[in-house]
Write a protein that holds these residues in place. Structure first.
Motif, short mmCIF file in Angstrom:
data_model
loop_
_atom_site.label_atom_id
_atom_site.label_comp_id
_atom_site.label_asym_id
_atom_site.label_seq_id
_atom_site.Cartn_x
_atom_site.Cartn_y
_atom_site.Cartn_z
N THR A 328 -9.17 0.31 3.09
CA THR A 328 -8.51 1.10 2.06
C THR A 328 -7.24 1.75 2.58
OG1 THR A 328 -10.66 1.59 1.03
CG2 THR A 328 -8.82 3.00 0.42
N LEU A 329 -7.29 2.24 3.82
CA LEU A 329 -6.12 2.90 4.40
C LEU A 329 -4.96 1.92 4.53
CD1 LEU A 329 -5.45 5.74 5.50
CD2 LEU A 329 -5.94 4.86 7.78
N ILE A 330 -5.24 0.71 5.01
CA ILE A 330 -4.19 -0.30 5.17
C ILE A 330 -3.61 -0.70 3.82
CG2 ILE A 330 -3.71 -2.67 5.90
CD1 ILE A 330 -5.82 -2.27 8.12
N ASP A 331 -4.49 -0.98 2.87
CA ASP A 331 -4.03 -1.41 1.54
C ASP A 331 -3.25 -0.32 0.82
OD1 ASP A 331 -5.23 -3.83 2.00
OD2 ASP A 331 -7.03 -3.38 0.85
N SER A 332 -3.66 0.95 1.02
CA SER A 332 -3.05 2.04 0.26
C SER A 332 -1.65 2.38 0.74
CB SER A 332 -3.93 3.30 0.34
OG SER A 332 -4.02 3.78 1.68
N ALA A 333 -1.22 1.85 1.89
CA ALA A 333 0.15 2.09 2.34
C ALA A 333 1.16 1.39 1.44
CB ALA A 333 0.31 1.60 3.78
N ASP A 334 0.72 0.37 0.73
CA ASP A 334 1.58 -0.34 -0.22
C ASP A 334 1.86 0.56 -1.42
OD1 ASP A 334 2.71 -1.99 -2.16
OD2 ASP A 334 1.57 -3.74 -1.50
N PRO A 335 3.11 0.78 -1.79
CA PRO A 335 3.44 1.66 -2.92
C PRO A 335 2.79 1.24 -4.24
CG PRO A 335 5.40 1.16 -1.65
CD PRO A 335 4.31 0.27 -1.12
N SER A 336 2.44 -0.03 -4.36
CA SER A 336 1.84 -0.50 -5.61
C SER A 336 0.35 -0.18 -5.70
CB SER A 336 2.03 -2.02 -5.74
OG SER A 336 1.34 -2.71 -4.71
N TYR A 337 -0.23 0.33 -4.63
CA TYR A 337 -1.66 0.64 -4.61
C TYR A 337 -1.93 1.86 -5.49
CZ TYR A 337 -6.38 1.02 -2.63
OH TYR A 337 -7.75 1.06 -2.47
N GLY A 338 -3.08 1.87 -6.14
CA GLY A 338 -3.43 2.99 -7.00
C GLY A 338 -2.57 3.03 -8.23
N SER A 339 -1.97 4.18 -8.51
CA SER A 339 -1.15 4.35 -9.72
C SER A 339 0.25 3.80 -9.54
CB SER A 339 -1.07 5.83 -10.08
OG SER A 339 -0.32 6.53 -9.11
N GLY A 340 0.63 3.49 -8.30
CA GLY A 340 1.99 3.03 -8.04
C GLY A 340 2.92 4.14 -7.61
N SER A 341 2.41 5.37 -7.53
CA SER A 341 3.24 6.50 -7.08
C SER A 341 3.48 6.38 -5.58
CB SER A 341 2.55 7.83 -7.39
OG SER A 341 2.33 7.96 -8.79
N GLU A 342 4.62 6.89 -5.12
CA GLU A 342 4.96 6.76 -3.71
C GLU A 342 5.76 7.96 -3.24
OE1 GLU A 342 8.82 4.29 -3.12
OE2 GLU A 342 7.56 3.17 -4.54
N ILE A 343 5.76 8.16 -1.93
CA ILE A 343 6.61 9.17 -1.30
C ILE A 343 7.31 8.50 -0.12
CG2 ILE A 343 6.66 11.34 0.00
CD1 ILE A 343 4.29 12.29 -1.55
N GLY A 344 8.63 8.37 -0.22
CA GLY A 344 9.40 7.72 0.83
C GLY A 344 9.03 6.27 1.04
N GLY A 345 8.65 5.57 -0.03
CA GLY A 345 8.31 4.16 0.07
C GLY A 345 6.89 3.89 0.52
N VAL A 346 6.09 4.95 0.71
CA VAL A 346 4.70 4.80 1.13
C VAL A 346 3.79 5.23 -0.02
CG1 VAL A 346 2.95 5.48 2.82
CG2 VAL A 346 5.34 5.27 3.51
#
Length: 394
Positions: A328-346
């Motif tokens: 989950t940690l590796i996959d969630s680094a992708d900005p598209s993971y979850g709702s698609g929200s991101e901070i600084g591209g993460v």
């Protein structure tokens, strides 16, 4: 939980009043945060008081929501059998086959979310000293709770699949437009004029879970402080209500600040927080499992029972949870993971998870420097205070 309660409060008012615009008030950030903090305040007040108040409130709220969920699931099955379902789908064995999942990442994400669904069942274990029979009641209650959650989850999932299917049609469970709030979108077609009961049940469920959730962390903080894993002030007990008052208030303040900040940063804070908490639960449940293996290492082979309960079961559980957490940690680094929200591209889910862990590590190091006794294993045999023993025996 408070955020979910806010959503369904406005949905409920909209359903009863017939004014759909009221439901949109939850998207107004100041209103959302204000009402959410009000829920937090009420939960804090109830949790600060004696457990009898909590007990009575839980009996009423949990009993009501279970009744509504049973009616909701039963009505979905009846509608399907009567030919009134949106996409009638007979039960299939593939629904229960994990090998039908397309990828391991999707499988891990699903398990992480399901672990969040089960989160909270162990609250009875954190308050075991306050139960009438601390040697037996907590274990029995935790076991019953797990089986009850499994039964309700399977019943609701299967019933809604039978009624709506998993396609991408208007009411199909694969339709992304309704996935944010499936209960709301399906309650009308299934229950008709009684649809508001589902919103009311989810509202009471969120409120009761919120209130019960305060009980666990506060007592965890109290126990940690008692053994010098945290500053001693967290072990303060209210002289009037005999509850961990200081820890309860601190928990409320931290949680309230966290929600307010995250709600401002992201409109999809609920989705991302739930996903992040799923990963965090894998993290600390996994640590607990490995700690269990190590703590009972001298008793592993005392009996066949001990081999399973103190070695194999926690070891396998810990490994599974560790794999889920890392995936989950590796996959969630992708900005598209979850709702698609991101901070600084993460991805925001990754940021939330890592920040919580880092803050925990910093606090642990600071406490170790200040009070190293716990970390040397010197305090774990410490007796409970006399006041706690009196409360337990009474």
């Amino acid at each position: 939980l408070a955020g979910i309660a806010v959503d369904f409060l406005f949905l409920l008012i909209a359903q009863i009043s017939g004014n759909a615009e009221i439901a949109e008030l939850t998207r107004v950030v100041p209103i959302n945060i204000a009402v959410c903090l009000l829920f937090m305040l009420l939960a804090t007040i109830v949790s600060y008081r004696d457990l009898q108040t909590t007990q009575r409130l839980q009996y009423g709220l949990v009993g009501f929501q279970i009744l509504v969920l049973l009616v909701f699931a039963g009505a979905a099955v009846v509608e399907m059998m009567n030919g009134n379902a949106f996409d009638a789908s007979p039960v299939q064995a593939s629904w229960f086959n994990p090998f039908e999942v397309d990828s391991f990442s999707a499988f891990a994400a699903g398990l992480s979310l399901s672990i969040f669904i089960f989160w909270g069942w162990d609250v009875i274990l954190t308050m075991n000293e306050e139960t009438k029979d601390p040697d037996r009641t907590p274990g029995r209650a935790a076991t019953v709770t797990v089986f009850l959650i499994v039964a309700l989850y399977l019943l609701i999932a299967v019933a809604l699949l039978m009624f709506a299917g998993n396609g991408t049609g208007e009411l199909g469970l694969g339709n992304e437009d309704i996935q944010e709030n499936v209960f709301f979108h399906l309650s009308g077609p299934i229950l008709g004029p009684l649809a508001f009961l589902v919103s009311l049940a989810v509202l009471t469920s969120s409120a009761s879970s919120l209130q019960a959730t305060f009980v666990g962390p506060a007592r965890t903080l109290l126990a940690m402080a008692h053994y010098d894993a945290l500053p001693q002030r967290f072990a303060k007990v209210s002289p009037r209500f005999f509850t961990p008052g200081y820890a309860t208030i601190v928990s409320a303040i931290v949680a309230s600040a966290f929600y307010a900040i995250m709600r401002v940063l992201s409109e999809n804070v609920l989705t991302d927080t739930i996903t992040a908490l799923g990963a965090m639960i894998c993290f600390y449940y996994g640590l607990t499992a490995f700690a269990c293996v190590w703590y009972f290492r001298k008793q592993w082979f005392d009996s066949v029972r001990n081999v399973f309960l103190t070695l194999l079961a926690p070891l396998v559980g810990g490994v599974i949870l560790a794999v889920l957490f890392v995936t989950t940690l590796i996959d969630s680094a992708d900005p598209s993971y979850g709702s698609g929200s991101e901070i600084g591209g993460v991805g925001l889910v990754f940021v939330i998870t890592v920040v919580i862990i880092v803050v925990g590590v910093v606090l642990m190091i600071a406490q170790r420097v200040k009070s190293p006794a716990f970390f040397r294993g010197e305090t774990l045999g410490r007796e409970a205070p006399a006041s706690a023993r009196r409360r337990r025996t009474s």
